[in-house]
Design a protein around this motif. Structure first.
Motif, mmCIF file in Angstrom:
data_model
loop_
_atom_site.group_PDB
_atom_site.id
_atom_site.type_symbol
_atom_site.label_atom_id
_atom_site.label_comp_id
_atom_site.label_asym_id
_atom_site.label_seq_id
_atom_site.Cartn_x
_atom_site.Cartn_y
_atom_site.Cartn_z
ATOM 1 N N MET A 1 0.826 -1.217 0.000
ATOM 2 C CA MET A 1 0.000 0.000 0.000
ATOM 3 C C MET A 1 0.858 1.265 0.000
ATOM 4 O O MET A 1 0.423 2.324 0.411
ATOM 5 N N SER A 2 2.093 1.142 -0.519
ATOM 6 C CA SER A 2 3.027 2.262 -0.392
ATOM 7 C C SER A 2 2.575 3.482 -1.190
ATOM 8 O O SER A 2 2.972 4.601 -0.900
ATOM 9 N N ASN A 3 1.739 3.249 -2.217
ATOM 10 C CA ASN A 3 1.301 4.383 -3.023
ATOM 11 C C ASN A 3 0.323 5.312 -2.278
ATOM 12 O O ASN A 3 -0.114 6.310 -2.823
ATOM 13 N N LEU A 22 0.600 -1.030 10.150
ATOM 14 C CA LEU A 22 0.335 -1.690 8.864
ATOM 15 C C LEU A 22 1.179 -2.952 8.680
ATOM 16 O O LEU A 22 0.757 -3.890 8.014
ATOM 17 N N GLN A 23 2.342 -2.952 9.315
ATOM 18 C CA GLN A 23 3.178 -4.157 9.226
ATOM 19 C C GLN A 23 2.679 -5.265 10.150
ATOM 20 O O GLN A 23 2.875 -6.451 9.879
ATOM 21 N N ALA A 24 2.015 -4.870 11.222
ATOM 22 C CA ALA A 24 1.545 -5.864 12.196
ATOM 23 C C ALA A 24 0.277 -6.570 11.728
ATOM 24 O O ALA A 24 0.063 -7.742 12.024
ATOM 25 N N ILE A 53 -7.671 -1.552 4.105
ATOM 26 C CA ILE A 53 -8.417 -0.850 5.161
ATOM 27 C C ILE A 53 -7.996 0.610 5.327
ATOM 28 O O ILE A 53 -8.826 1.486 5.529
ATOM 29 N N HIS A 54 -6.708 0.880 5.197
ATOM 30 C CA HIS A 54 -6.236 2.262 5.316
ATOM 31 C C HIS A 54 -5.864 2.851 3.959
ATOM 32 O O HIS A 54 -5.254 3.914 3.890
ATOM 33 N N TYR A 243 -17.882 0.511 8.072
ATOM 34 C CA TYR A 243 -17.113 1.562 7.398
ATOM 35 C C TYR A 243 -17.093 1.462 5.880
ATOM 36 O O TYR A 243 -16.609 2.356 5.200
ATOM 37 N N ASP A 244 -17.649 0.399 5.349
ATOM 38 C CA ASP A 244 -17.625 0.238 3.893
ATOM 39 C C ASP A 244 -18.788 1.020 3.260
ATOM 40 O O ASP A 244 -19.728 1.425 3.941
#
Lengths: 423, 423
Positions: A1-3, A22-24, A53-54, A243-244
């Motif tokens: 999700m780096s973008n 995000l890594q966890a 999700i984020h 949240y969707d």
């Protein structure tokens, strides 16, 4: 999700802490979700949503905001989504299911407080939740002391409007709540700049009811033995519901149900027929709080229903669609929410009756009551649950636990013993 | 007090456990109260009342009951004593200030709950409180989650009527509360068999106001330096206010104040002039919970006011005496109680404003905030207190503690350091 880095930075997130979160998540999700046997294909969409999700959903919120739309955050099933949606806003449940930002939260909160409250304060103070940072307004309620008082503090950091949820369900309480709903409608109009009309509100009521109906359809399918979907996956869907996007989500749940219909016809399930069936009840399980359901379903039982705010309480009542005038519609909205069997109410006999009914309807072998640590409403009400279930000879296991994993071993031992006793 | 054995037995007390309690109290009382320097003579009456806490006063209640009178127990300053008294009833505050019957209480309550709630449940379940056993009815309220939900359980053992205290102070909340007060008046009429009349209610309002005025007179005297009475003794009187006979108590407080008037004129005090002056605020301190005040006043400070329910909140507002008709009187009663700055209200800004005002009025050097363990309303609201006092440059010490003595040493160290900083 780096973008998404630029978007997160523009939201003012604490990038380092957010990265750690995000890594966890993916390894936890993998271990808890992706290792489950016989998962239906329709879950791909929900896996994708969690994975994004984020990311994608936050991007959608930003696009909505760039087009002049507003985002309203909430922590409770008492906040009427219909009204937000009818005024062109998006209503989202905020992050509160993980032990994060505790050091920050404990600067303003007592140590011994419910982890859900500590979590949302930690998310805000440590700036780790992109949903929180997307909100134009947060809506609180007075469903418990901890939240009620914590919202006063949260209001230092983001505008919080508090709805007063009554504590009984008599005429005077209904009147008070109706006034709260009317005030909320006015406030949403001011915030969004859009007037509610009978058309937009009627449409929104139908759409949110549609989401509830899809979730009820899913719930109904779980009455079958073997259960066509796990409790963990069902809980995930119920968490995502908050949240969707309403319409997309409804469609995807219905698609999944189509698939499950077929599985039921062919007798396929996630666990063998005859697996002990459990109903989970108690405090809400906010995403990603899957601890107890994971322990239950890896200990030889299947969860067939969640009598939770992240479960049946969220969708089992609909807003009546029979009203033509604005006043009558708002009355219908208010009435629907007072039907929720939350422990804010005293007494909360509706919950006890419903639980017994659910055990029969879902053919459950036992009930597991999960209260978050320091949650007085549910931890004390557990005694009422115990009393009623004992009268009905329904086995009950009572658990109190937080978001940490320290007690996981001990809980597993207790849960295994309970399930063995059911089997 | 051995001549009361028969009475206690007839009330169904657990004689053995009750004896243990009675044996524990006098040494504590001696150490905490009777060793204080320069105590006013007028305290003899209050020492006597404590000494007879389970004797003479209980005998009076029994005589009242034998004459057809009713006894109504309460745990909160929101229960309108005027109404009980106007119908010929006696309203008493119930036992909840000591760690007792915990093993019994923990059978029905979670372990991690406010000690006050555990205490009253323990007293009832272990049958140790003769006040509880004298009650024809107990009146609860919805001021906090723990009590609200515990009353549902208590109702299994004694009839409990719950008044819904609102959570805000707007028009709709006042209306709801007024209806609660009206319902309560009807219920008291039913329970006592006596109709309220404008005469009896007016008289009762005057009498209970008289008690409040006497307590306010006492409070005013503590503005002097040196303080003519200790905080410990003042707290004791405020605790006794909740269960003693209204008229007798009022007379005795006024007699004591006559004595203190003279001391003030001659510049006599309990501690030297210039002793650091502290205001205590937070959760109620039910008798015999004297732990923190004792630590404070044996560490070099004097307590000059209690911003507590067992303190100023109990007596600083009066019921207006200007009404002639029943309806208007009940409105005045309801209005008075909504003036209480309880942490049930959100926001509770009145409390913050009042605290700053009290510090000025009582010329206090600092504030000590005491919250009972697991008390979310006050423990979370402590943050608001901290914020306001910091803005006003008023020193604050925040304490969270229970009824046990385990942390006494650690608390003493913190309190001493705080007082040294003030001095």
């Amino acid at each position: 999700m780096s973008n998404y880095n630029e978007m997160w930075r523009s939201l003012g997130l604490n990038m380092e802490a957010h990265d750690r979160l995000l890594q966890a998540l993916p390894p936890t999700y993998h271990d808890v979700y992706l290792t489950q046997p016989n998962r239906p294909q329709g879950l791909e969409y929900f896996d994708f949503v969690v994975n994004e999700i984020h990311g994608l959903r936050i991007q959608e919120l930003q696009e909505h905001k760039q087009n002049g739309g507003k985002v309203i955050g909430a922590f409770c099933v008492f906040v009427p989504e219909e009204i937000v949606r009818a005024a062109g806003g998006i209503c989202i449940g905020l992050c509160s299911g993980i032990d994060i930002g505790a050091a920050e939260a404990e600067k303003v909160l007592p140590r011994n407080i419910c982890p859900l409250i500590k979590s949302f304060m930690g998310f805000k103070l440590a700036k780790i939740c992109p949903y929180f940072e997307s909100c134009d307004m947060v809506v609180g309620e007075t469903t418990c002391d901890g939240k009620k008082k914590a919202f006063e503090i949260l209001n230092d950091y983001v505008p919080v409007h508090v709805m007063e949820t009554p504590q009984m369900k008599r005429g005077r309480d209904r009147e008070l709540w109706l006034e709260e709903v009317r005030d909320f409608a006015r406030l949403v109009e001011e915030t969004t700049g859009n007037r509610l009309t009978t058309e937009t509100l009627a449409k929104s009521i139908r759409e949110v009811n549609g989401k509830r109906r899809a979730l009820r359809r899913l719930a109904e399918l779980r009455k079958n033995d073997p259960a066509p979907i796990s409790g963990l996956d069902s809980l995930l869907i119920e968490q995502i519901a908050m949240y969707d996007d309403v319409e997309r989500f409804t469609g995807k749940v219905n698609e999944l149900c189509d698939e499950l219909d077929k599985k039921v016809q062919t007798g396929e399930g996630v666990f063998p027929s005859g697996t002990p069936r459990v109903i989970v009840t108690g405090t809400p399980m906010a995403i990603p709080n899957w601890k107890v359901p994971h322990l239950i379903e890896t200990s030889g039982a299947v969860i067939v229903a969640e009598e939770l705010c992240t479960g049946l309480r969220y969708f089992e009542n609909e807003v009546a669609e029979d009203a033509g005038a604005m006043d009558a519609m708002l009355e219908n909205v208010a009435a629907r929410y007072l039907g929720v069997n939350c422990a804010v109410f005293t007494p909360n006999t509706g919950r006890m009756e419903r639980l017994v009914q659910l055990v029969r309807e879902y053919n459950a072998d036992g009930v597991i009551h999960c209260a978050l640590s320091f949650c007085d409403p549910y931890a004390v009400e557990a005694n009422r649950v115990e009393k009623v279930l004992k009268e009905e000879n329904i086995p009950l296991l009572k658990i109190e636990t937080g978001y940490d994993q320290e007690d996981a071993g001990q809980l597993k031992t207790r849960i295994e013993a309970f399930i063995e006793m059911l089997g």
